[in-house]
Design a protein around this motif. Sequence first.
Motif, mmCIF file in Angstrom:
data_model
loop_
_atom_site.group_PDB
_atom_site.id
_atom_site.type_symbol
_atom_site.label_atom_id
_atom_site.label_comp_id
_atom_site.label_asym_id
_atom_site.label_seq_id
_atom_site.Cartn_x
_atom_site.Cartn_y
_atom_site.Cartn_z
ATOM 1 N N LYS A 32 -1.502 -0.865 -4.096
ATOM 2 C CA LYS A 32 -2.718 -0.082 -3.909
ATOM 3 C C LYS A 32 -2.338 1.261 -3.309
ATOM 4 C CE LYS A 32 -4.607 -4.600 -2.971
ATOM 5 N NZ LYS A 32 -5.119 -4.825 -4.321
ATOM 6 N N CYS A 33 -3.155 2.271 -3.522
ATOM 7 C CA CYS A 33 -2.800 3.617 -3.082
ATOM 8 C C CYS A 33 -3.860 4.215 -2.165
ATOM 9 C CB CYS A 33 -2.603 4.545 -4.284
ATOM 10 S SG CYS A 33 -1.095 4.228 -5.209
ATOM 11 N N ILE A 34 -3.386 4.744 -1.030
ATOM 12 C CA ILE A 34 -4.215 5.578 -0.167
ATOM 13 C C ILE A 34 -3.818 7.018 -0.436
ATOM 14 C CG2 ILE A 34 -4.810 6.192 2.190
ATOM 15 C CD1 ILE A 34 -4.156 3.380 3.030
ATOM 16 N N VAL A 35 -4.754 7.787 -0.944
ATOM 17 C CA VAL A 35 -4.467 9.160 -1.359
ATOM 18 C C VAL A 35 -5.052 10.137 -0.339
ATOM 19 C CG1 VAL A 35 -4.744 10.892 -3.163
ATOM 20 C CG2 VAL A 35 -4.430 8.488 -3.786
ATOM 21 N N SER A 36 -4.243 11.110 0.065
ATOM 22 C CA SER A 36 -4.664 12.112 1.050
ATOM 23 C C SER A 36 -5.459 13.216 0.379
ATOM 24 C CB SER A 36 -3.438 12.710 1.741
ATOM 25 O OG SER A 36 -2.695 11.705 2.400
ATOM 26 N N MET A 37 -6.693 13.387 0.809
ATOM 27 C CA MET A 37 -7.552 14.452 0.279
ATOM 28 C C MET A 37 -8.619 14.768 1.318
ATOM 29 S SD MET A 37 -9.991 14.580 -3.140
ATOM 30 C CE MET A 37 -8.776 15.011 -4.379
ATOM 31 N N ASP A 38 -8.877 16.038 1.562
ATOM 32 C CA ASP A 38 -9.824 16.439 2.604
ATOM 33 C C ASP A 38 -11.202 16.801 2.089
ATOM 34 O OD1 ASP A 38 -7.940 15.984 4.507
ATOM 35 O OD2 ASP A 38 -7.566 18.087 4.996
ATOM 36 N N GLY A 39 -11.405 16.718 0.769
ATOM 37 C CA GLY A 39 -12.698 17.075 0.214
ATOM 38 C C GLY A 39 -12.541 17.810 -1.102
ATOM 39 N N PRO A 40 -13.586 18.481 -1.568
ATOM 40 C CA PRO A 40 -13.484 19.293 -2.782
ATOM 41 C C PRO A 40 -12.423 20.388 -2.626
ATOM 42 C CG PRO A 40 -15.778 18.972 -2.153
ATOM 43 C CD PRO A 40 -14.951 18.475 -1.013
ATOM 44 N N ALA A 41 -12.097 21.032 -3.729
ATOM 45 C CA ALA A 41 -10.956 21.951 -3.773
ATOM 46 C C ALA A 41 -11.009 23.032 -2.699
ATOM 47 C CB ALA A 41 -10.882 22.594 -5.164
ATOM 48 N N GLU A 42 -12.162 23.639 -2.488
ATOM 49 C CA GLU A 42 -12.231 24.766 -1.551
ATOM 50 C C GLU A 42 -11.971 24.334 -0.114
ATOM 51 O OE1 GLU A 42 -16.507 23.240 -1.853
ATOM 52 O OE2 GLU A 42 -14.768 23.503 -3.179
ATOM 53 N N ILE A 43 -12.179 23.053 0.198
ATOM 54 C CA ILE A 43 -11.886 22.526 1.531
ATOM 55 C C ILE A 43 -10.456 21.992 1.595
ATOM 56 C CG2 ILE A 43 -12.468 20.712 3.197
ATOM 57 C CD1 ILE A 43 -15.370 20.943 2.214
ATOM 58 N N VAL A 75 0.862 -1.175 0.000
ATOM 59 C CA VAL A 75 0.000 0.000 0.000
ATOM 60 C C VAL A 75 0.903 1.231 0.000
ATOM 61 C CG1 VAL A 75 -1.733 1.309 1.274
ATOM 62 C CG2 VAL A 75 -1.844 -1.192 1.235
ATOM 63 N N VAL A 76 0.641 2.140 -0.910
ATOM 64 C CA VAL A 76 1.422 3.374 -1.010
ATOM 65 C C VAL A 76 0.578 4.524 -0.483
ATOM 66 C CG1 VAL A 76 2.675 4.934 -2.535
ATOM 67 C CG2 VAL A 76 2.649 2.471 -3.024
ATOM 68 N N GLY A 77 1.068 5.185 0.557
ATOM 69 C CA GLY A 77 0.414 6.390 1.061
ATOM 70 C C GLY A 77 0.993 7.595 0.352
ATOM 71 N N THR A 78 0.190 8.276 -0.419
ATOM 72 C CA THR A 78 0.704 9.307 -1.316
ATOM 73 C C THR A 78 -0.272 10.465 -1.446
ATOM 74 O OG1 THR A 78 1.414 9.719 -3.621
ATOM 75 C CG2 THR A 78 -0.266 8.037 -3.291
ATOM 76 N N ASN A 79 0.246 11.630 -1.807
ATOM 77 C CA ASN A 79 -0.635 12.738 -2.152
ATOM 78 C C ASN A 79 -1.006 12.717 -3.629
ATOM 79 O OD1 ASN A 79 1.531 14.058 -3.596
ATOM 80 N ND2 ASN A 79 2.256 14.921 -1.647
ATOM 81 N N ALA A 80 -0.427 11.782 -4.402
ATOM 82 C CA ALA A 80 -0.770 11.508 -5.812
ATOM 83 C C ALA A 80 -0.390 12.626 -6.774
ATOM 84 C CB ALA A 80 -2.256 11.165 -5.959
ATOM 85 N N THR A 81 0.257 13.674 -6.295
ATOM 86 C CA THR A 81 0.570 14.796 -7.184
ATOM 87 C C THR A 81 1.650 14.463 -8.197
ATOM 88 O OG1 THR A 81 2.187 15.688 -5.615
ATOM 89 C CG2 THR A 81 -0.083 16.492 -5.435
ATOM 90 N N LEU A 82 2.459 13.445 -7.946
ATOM 91 C CA LEU A 82 3.571 13.092 -8.831
ATOM 92 C C LEU A 82 3.301 11.809 -9.609
ATOM 93 C CD1 LEU A 82 6.537 13.878 -6.390
ATOM 94 C CD2 LEU A 82 5.515 15.374 -8.119
ATOM 95 N N ALA A 117 -13.877 -6.061 6.935
ATOM 96 C CA ALA A 117 -12.442 -5.917 6.683
ATOM 97 C C ALA A 117 -12.021 -7.050 5.758
ATOM 98 C CB ALA A 117 -11.675 -5.977 7.993
ATOM 99 N N THR A 118 -11.467 -6.713 4.602
ATOM 100 C CA THR A 118 -11.156 -7.701 3.576
ATOM 101 C C THR A 118 -9.666 -7.689 3.269
ATOM 102 O OG1 THR A 118 -13.338 -7.264 2.605
ATOM 103 C CG2 THR A 118 -11.769 -8.520 1.270
ATOM 104 N N PRO A 119 -8.924 -8.710 3.722
ATOM 105 C CA PRO A 119 -7.485 -8.755 3.431
ATOM 106 C C PRO A 119 -7.215 -8.691 1.934
ATOM 107 C CG PRO A 119 -8.055 -10.411 5.062
ATOM 108 C CD PRO A 119 -9.355 -9.853 4.546
ATOM 109 N N GLY A 120 -6.113 -8.055 1.569
ATOM 110 C CA GLY A 120 -5.733 -7.916 0.174
ATOM 111 C C GLY A 120 -6.349 -6.722 -0.517
ATOM 112 N N THR A 121 -7.149 -5.952 0.235
ATOM 113 C CA THR A 121 -7.805 -4.783 -0.332
ATOM 114 C C THR A 121 -7.526 -3.581 0.563
ATOM 115 O OG1 THR A 121 -9.908 -4.861 0.879
ATOM 116 C CG2 THR A 121 -9.672 -6.348 -1.013
ATOM 117 N N LEU A 122 -8.112 -2.445 0.213
ATOM 118 C CA LEU A 122 -8.021 -1.256 1.049
ATOM 119 C C LEU A 122 -9.216 -1.128 1.986
ATOM 120 C CD1 LEU A 122 -6.498 1.286 -1.500
ATOM 121 C CD2 LEU A 122 -5.354 0.089 0.384
#
Length: 528
Positions: free
Chosen positions: A244-255, A222-229, A513-518
Amino acid sequence: MTSNAQPSTVFIPQGSLRIGPPEAAPLTRLLVEIPADPATSERGELENDVQLVDLGDGAYCLTHALRHRQIFGGEVLHRTVEALAANGTMDESVFAMMKAEGFVSGRGEDKNAVRASLAAQEAERVEKDPDFSLLRVLLTDFCNLKCDYCKVVQNVQAPQKAPTGAARLTEVIEYFFANSRPAQPKIIHCTGGEPTLHWPEMEHLLDEKQRLARPDENCWVVVGTNATLITADRARTLARHGAKCIVSMDGPAEIHDLLRPNHADRGSWTQVDRGIRILQEHGVEVSISAVFGSHNLTRADEIIEWFMTEYQPTGLGVNFMKPPTPEQQDYPYLIDGVDYAQTLYNIHRKWRDQGLFLELVHRKLEPFVKGHYRFHDCGAAAGANLNLDAKGKVGPCKSFLVMDRLALSELDGTAYSDSVLSRWRMRSPIYYTHCDGCSARGMCGNGCAYDAYVASGDEMSIDRRSCEYTKRFIELMLRDLFELSGGSERVEREGAYAVTQQERDLVMGAVAATPGTLSYSIGHHTHQ
């Protein structure tokens, strides 16, 4: 009854009835042995860690915090509990139900027996060899964003430009596999800083995991990333390795852009959104990790709906805002734990039949629904986590590791157990007298050692923020279970009833909770 009402609790310590909340207690702790407390009444007494919760409108819940058993009823249940404590006349059928469900210790039996058994189980576990389920690689000390509340990068002592070395990565992955069972579900979590700043090392990690995996190795990256690159080529590489990727995002752009700018103080949302879509276009499984603070909690329901519509993520991290550094106790975006729990549980109720995995909510729900005691809220205290930083040091906790606390240079299971587990296993609520009388004792796990340290200077102290929102979670779960199992109409019809496992499962819904997934906890799955 509405799910927003807060039930009051009739605490029943040591077999005697006492109405109202417990008195404020000091953070007494570290009972190496749980004292025996034999029942002396001829008919027996309620076990310790049993509470009677007043749900309002004449309904009550008798709950066992350690066994995770509940009996719902009306005045007949309340009178029976009072009569047992006062040695008075009671309803024999309700009393028989209480005995059958494990609420009553017979005369001479230890009312602390369940708690003592759990403490013995935890003490025995520490004597065993490490059995890791998470390797977190903090590949770099740096990030191309400067999220205002980041508690990793801001705490790094003497940051270095170079990433974790390739040879050290190989050595630690070998050690991780050697100290875990092949069939045990396990995760290699690559994060930072921003790990995609050092793509060659990322590719080396992916190749080495594949090369070193044993037959039947149940492990996923699992890659924890901001996905910008993220680029198309990088997404294809991740997909080829099943990462698999966990991407950091707090909501729509204004948030999102309020607290997640880049180093030019411009918002990062456009680049994050682009990265998510590239990943999904190339078949990479994506979940989203959002931090909830005062900047977005009031819009949490709207944000979750938006995430699901825009990205259809496998799961969601719904993280509670914490002070970024020990010096920022008055950080302006901190939120009230009760509000957080109420908001997130309402979202769970809305989405559970669609199977949405809300990580922090699930880790509280799972022990409550499945009926097992949660010793620790974090795999670090459970000894299930191994962290590697950019400098090549290892330790149980990423937050302490970057602060150069509990950091080890050698890969040695004995040293790890002696320096960490022998102490941190005691962070379980079974050892804290502060937790006596709390109906959340069996699902709490005492939160986060880092948060306890930030608040008090002592990682062995109570994590008060986790304590606050976990108590609200258990109130909401009890009320939810009551309503799903028949509620006031059933109480009126039957007087009192014990809930079945089938009824308990309704609280979880289709979530699993399902092993092998996010749809799985990253770093908080303790496999006990």
